[in-house]
Design a protein around this motif. Structure first.
Motif, short mmCIF file in Angstrom:
data_model
loop_
_atom_site.label_atom_id
_atom_site.label_comp_id
_atom_site.label_asym_id
_atom_site.label_seq_id
_atom_site.Cartn_x
_atom_site.Cartn_y
_atom_site.Cartn_z
N TYR A 126 2.07 6.58 -1.02
CA TYR A 126 0.89 5.89 -1.02
C TYR A 126 0.56 5.43 -2.45
CZ TYR A 126 -0.07 7.56 3.51
OH TYR A 126 0.16 7.74 5.14
N ALA B 88 -5.16 3.65 -0.26
CA ALA B 88 -3.93 3.10 0.48
C ALA B 88 -4.08 3.44 1.89
CB ALA B 88 -2.65 3.10 -0.19
N LYS B 89 -4.30 4.97 2.10
CA LYS B 89 -4.06 5.54 3.44
C LYS B 89 -4.96 5.09 4.46
CE LYS B 89 -3.23 10.20 5.31
NZ LYS B 89 -3.05 11.63 4.98
N SER C 255 0.77 -1.31 -0.09
CA SER C 255 0.03 0.00 -0.01
C SER C 255 0.83 1.29 -0.08
CB SER C 255 -0.96 -0.17 1.16
OG SER C 255 -1.76 -1.01 1.12
N ALA C 256 2.02 1.26 0.55
CA ALA C 256 2.83 2.33 0.40
C ALA C 256 4.42 1.97 0.68
CB ALA C 256 2.46 3.31 1.84
#
Length: 139
Positions: free
Chosen positions: A128, A133-134, A77-78
């Motif tokens: 991100y 994602a965040k 995600s990041a």
């Protein structure tokens, strides 16, 4: 300190465009494999850190990283970098940092006073990799 963060962000932005190519497909699902280790297996941190997710890092790249951040479903995600402020102020640059994925939807940069693994004050630079994602990493 703001000047240091802006300088660090500029250095970081330049380095991302020059990042070495690597097999990002292999990193899309947790666990990413060698040389990455799960941060919670080697430091006194929880397996999932709200806001950052489940982190993996190649110990040879510390302190900057990249730290690969996975959500609860194991999706990358990041990509997170942790750059010590004192090193940035003293002219250290972090060049050629790799990224977990070349797709970046948004970037956050914020101060951290220190934690296991990077005990000194540092900036978290979080890339991100998609619009949701965040939110997934916050839970």
């Amino acid at each position: 300190m703001i000047k240091s963060l802006l300088t660090g962000a500029s250095i970081f932005a330049a380095s991302v465009t020059l990042a070495a190519a690597h097999d990002t497909e292999a990193l899309m699902q947790s666990p990413p494999g060698d040389p990455y280790v799960q941060v919670s297996d080697v430091l006194p941190l929880p397996a999932f850190i709200p806001g950052l997710g489940t982190l993996f890092v190649d110990p040879a790249t510390l302190p900057a990283g990249p730290f690969l951040a996975y959500d609860h479903d194991g999706q990358l995600s990041a990509t997170v970098y942790m750059t010590p402020l004192a090193e940035l102020e003293n002219g250290t640059s972090y060049d050629g940092l790799t990224v977990g994925s070349h797709t970046v939807a948004t970037v956050d940069i914020y101060y951290n006073a220190g934690h296991p693994g990077v005990e000194v004050p540092h900036a978290h630079v979080v890339l991100y990799h998609d619009a949701e994602a965040k939110e997934r990493l916050a839970q």
